[in-house]
Write a protein that holds these residues in place. Sequence first.
Motif, PDB file in Angstrom:
ATOM      1  N   SER A  50       0.812  -1.218   0.000  1.00  0.00           N
ATOM      2  CA  SER A  50       0.000   0.000   0.000  1.00  0.00           C
ATOM      3  C   SER A  50       0.845   1.267   0.000  1.00  0.00           C
ATOM      4  O   SER A  50       0.305   2.372  -0.061  1.00  0.00           O
ATOM      5  CB  SER A  50      -0.937   0.002   1.218  1.00  0.00           C
ATOM      6  OG  SER A  50      -0.198  -0.086   2.426  1.00  0.00           O
ATOM      7  N   ILE A  51       2.167   1.117   0.091  1.00  0.00           N
ATOM      8  CA  ILE A  51       3.088   2.251   0.021  1.00  0.00           C
ATOM      9  C   ILE A  51       4.170   1.912  -1.000  1.00  0.00           C
ATOM     10  O   ILE A  51       4.716   0.804  -1.001  1.00  0.00           O
ATOM     11  CB  ILE A  51       3.745   2.549   1.384  1.00  0.00           C
ATOM     12  CG1 ILE A  51       2.685   2.936   2.420  1.00  0.00           C
ATOM     13  CG2 ILE A  51       4.774   3.672   1.250  1.00  0.00           C
ATOM     14  CD1 ILE A  51       3.254   3.237   3.788  1.00  0.00           C
ATOM     15  N   GLY A  52       4.459   2.859  -1.876  1.00  0.00           N
ATOM     16  CA  GLY A  52       5.481   2.654  -2.889  1.00  0.00           C
ATOM     17  C   GLY A  52       6.871   2.973  -2.378  1.00  0.00           C
ATOM     18  O   GLY A  52       7.051   3.470  -1.253  1.00  0.00           O
ATOM     19  N   PRO A  53       7.909   2.720  -3.187  1.00  0.00           N
ATOM     20  CA  PRO A  53       9.288   2.970  -2.780  1.00  0.00           C
ATOM     21  C   PRO A  53       9.528   4.435  -2.413  1.00  0.00           C
ATOM     22  O   PRO A  53       9.032   5.345  -3.085  1.00  0.00           O
ATOM     23  CB  PRO A  53      10.102   2.582  -4.018  1.00  0.00           C
ATOM     24  CG  PRO A  53       9.221   1.651  -4.777  1.00  0.00           C
ATOM     25  CD  PRO A  53       7.823   2.116  -4.533  1.00  0.00           C
ATOM     26  N   LEU A  54      10.281   4.645  -1.357  1.00  0.00           N
ATOM     27  CA  LEU A  54      10.632   6.000  -0.931  1.00  0.00           C
ATOM     28  C   LEU A  54      11.469   6.681  -2.004  1.00  0.00           C
ATOM     29  O   LEU A  54      12.322   6.051  -2.629  1.00  0.00           O
ATOM     30  CB  LEU A  54      11.383   5.943   0.397  1.00  0.00           C
ATOM     31  CG  LEU A  54      11.777   7.278   1.034  1.00  0.00           C
ATOM     32  CD1 LEU A  54      11.620   7.209   2.559  1.00  0.00           C
ATOM     33  CD2 LEU A  54      13.220   7.660   0.687  1.00  0.00           C
ATOM     34  N   GLU A  55      11.227   7.970  -2.177  1.00  0.00           N
ATOM     35  CA  GLU A  55      11.904   8.758  -3.221  1.00  0.00           C
ATOM     36  C   GLU A  55      12.699   9.890  -2.588  1.00  0.00           C
ATOM     37  O   GLU A  55      12.204  10.591  -1.704  1.00  0.00           O
ATOM     38  CB  GLU A  55      10.872   9.329  -4.185  1.00  0.00           C
ATOM     39  CG  GLU A  55      11.434  10.241  -5.264  1.00  0.00           C
ATOM     40  CD  GLU A  55      10.339  10.861  -6.131  1.00  0.00           C
ATOM     41  OE1 GLU A  55      10.681  11.673  -7.014  1.00  0.00           O
ATOM     42  OE2 GLU A  55       9.147  10.543  -5.916  1.00  0.00           O
ATOM     43  N   ILE A  56      13.934  10.059  -3.025  1.00  0.00           N
ATOM     44  CA  ILE A  56      14.754  11.206  -2.629  1.00  0.00           C
ATOM     45  C   ILE A  56      14.976  12.086  -3.852  1.00  0.00           C
ATOM     46  O   ILE A  56      15.403  11.599  -4.906  1.00  0.00           O
ATOM     47  CB  ILE A  56      16.110  10.761  -2.055  1.00  0.00           C
ATOM     48  CG1 ILE A  56      15.925  10.107  -0.681  1.00  0.00           C
ATOM     49  CG2 ILE A  56      17.059  11.953  -1.929  1.00  0.00           C
ATOM     50  CD1 ILE A  56      17.212   9.568  -0.082  1.00  0.00           C
ATOM     51  N   ARG A  57      14.672  13.375  -3.710  1.00  0.00           N
ATOM     52  CA  ARG A  57      14.928  14.353  -4.766  1.00  0.00           C
ATOM     53  C   ARG A  57      16.029  15.290  -4.276  1.00  0.00           C
ATOM     54  O   ARG A  57      15.842  16.034  -3.305  1.00  0.00           O
ATOM     55  CB  ARG A  57      13.660  15.142  -5.105  1.00  0.00           C
ATOM     56  CG  ARG A  57      12.520  14.268  -5.618  1.00  0.00           C
ATOM     57  CD  ARG A  57      11.260  15.067  -5.909  1.00  0.00           C
ATOM     58  NE  ARG A  57      10.149  14.180  -6.278  1.00  0.00           N
ATOM     59  CZ  ARG A  57       8.893  14.594  -6.508  1.00  0.00           C
ATOM     60  NH1 ARG A  57       8.603  15.892  -6.426  1.00  0.00           N
ATOM     61  NH2 ARG A  57       7.951  13.725  -6.820  1.00  0.00           N
ATOM     62  N   VAL A  58      17.170  15.236  -4.916  1.00  0.00           N
ATOM     63  CA  VAL A  58      18.307  16.086  -4.551  1.00  0.00           C
ATOM     64  C   VAL A  58      18.144  17.439  -5.237  1.00  0.00           C
ATOM     65  O   VAL A  58      17.997  17.510  -6.465  1.00  0.00           O
ATOM     66  CB  VAL A  58      19.642  15.436  -4.958  1.00  0.00           C
ATOM     67  CG1 VAL A  58      20.809  16.352  -4.594  1.00  0.00           C
ATOM     68  CG2 VAL A  58      19.797  14.077  -4.271  1.00  0.00           C
ATOM     69  N   VAL A  59      18.166  18.514  -4.438  1.00  0.00           N
ATOM     70  CA  VAL A  59      17.976  19.865  -4.987  1.00  0.00           C
ATOM     71  C   VAL A  59      19.304  20.611  -5.022  1.00  0.00           C
ATOM     72  O   VAL A  59      20.273  20.235  -4.354  1.00  0.00           O
ATOM     73  CB  VAL A  59      16.940  20.657  -4.167  1.00  0.00           C
ATOM     74  CG1 VAL A  59      15.585  19.968  -4.214  1.00  0.00           C
ATOM     75  CG2 VAL A  59      17.390  20.825  -2.716  1.00  0.00           C
ATOM     76  N   LYS A  60      19.345  21.673  -5.794  1.00  0.00           N
ATOM     77  CA  LYS A  60      20.559  22.470  -5.967  1.00  0.00           C
ATOM     78  C   LYS A  60      20.957  23.150  -4.656  1.00  0.00           C
ATOM     79  O   LYS A  60      20.116  23.447  -3.806  1.00  0.00           O
ATOM     80  CB  LYS A  60      20.346  23.530  -7.050  1.00  0.00           C
ATOM     81  CG  LYS A  60      20.081  22.981  -8.435  1.00  0.00           C
ATOM     82  CD  LYS A  60      19.817  24.103  -9.426  1.00  0.00           C
ATOM     83  CE  LYS A  60      19.522  23.553 -10.816  1.00  0.00           C
ATOM     84  NZ  LYS A  60      19.223  24.639 -11.783  1.00  0.00           N
ATOM     85  N   SER A  61      22.251  23.415  -4.530  1.00  0.00           N
ATOM     86  CA  SER A  61      22.757  24.152  -3.376  1.00  0.00           C
ATOM     87  C   SER A  61      22.111  25.537  -3.320  1.00  0.00           C
ATOM     88  O   SER A  61      22.006  26.227  -4.337  1.00  0.00           O
ATOM     89  CB  SER A  61      24.277  24.288  -3.479  1.00  0.00           C
ATOM     90  OG  SER A  61      24.779  25.052  -2.413  1.00  0.00           O
ATOM     91  N   GLY A  62      21.662  25.922  -2.137  1.00  0.00           N
ATOM     92  CA  GLY A  62      21.021  27.226  -1.959  1.00  0.00           C
ATOM     93  C   GLY A  62      19.508  27.192  -2.065  1.00  0.00           C
ATOM     94  O   GLY A  62      18.847  28.222  -1.849  1.00  0.00           O
TER      95      GLY A  62
END
Length: 264
Positions: free
Chosen positions: A196-208
């Motif tokens: 009932s829960i999908g794979p955890l996702e990490i989104r890396v954002v730009k510095s600042g």
Amino acid sequence: MAQYIPTLDYYSNSLPKACTIFLHHYADDGLFRVHSTRSICSSSVQKVASSSHRLADLEVGKEYELVISTYAGLCRYRVGDILQVTGFHNAAPQVRFLRRKNVLLSIDSDKTDEAELQKAIDNTTELLREFNTSVVEYTSFADTKSFPGHYVIYWELLVKDPALSALSHEVLDRCCLAMEDSMNSVYRQCRVADNSIGPLEIRVVKSGTFEELMDYAISRGASINQYKAPRCVNFSPIMELLDSRVESVHFSPALPQWTPERRR
């Protein structure tokens, strides 16, 4: 504010750190002592009860939400801090901070609070350390538009020595799995057994990026002295800002560890 300790260690070369405020509770509204005549609202993780208790009547191991009244005009003001009683000194309870109230990620029957999310972040430190990298800031949201829904974590990373760092896509995928392994058993059951829960996702954002987020909040009237990076977001303009700064996206490559509890 424990999530900033690794950054302080980096800039101070791991010098010992101590808080100068030992006898007071520190909040955005100021410094204040809590005497035994004050009241604390009893609480649970999900719901705050309407009853209140004197500090001397609290129970060890129970969780409570702090309520204060001040000469400045706050009357039975709910601070929003969830505390746990760890013991007593004479009639005064000794407490430790657990989390901010109602900061939760939830997709199904899972409930993930700020403290647990911070623990999951901390448990990825070892994977990042060998690449001279650490998490500077983060926030999250529960994506229920996809099926099944899943947790999305935004990371801003500090690469301490780019010449020595070779942080690969595979390592960041492993960070996703390490976070999932740190979640509570209900979350892991939803992932492994219930689907009932999908794979955890990490989104890396730009510095600042998180500085831009702060500037946006201040432009909308937030106090620069009281601003803190939100640990959970659902406001569309903020999410659009974060998504516009994403450099890479990563998903958990496997299921977290989970073993069904045996019934007696």
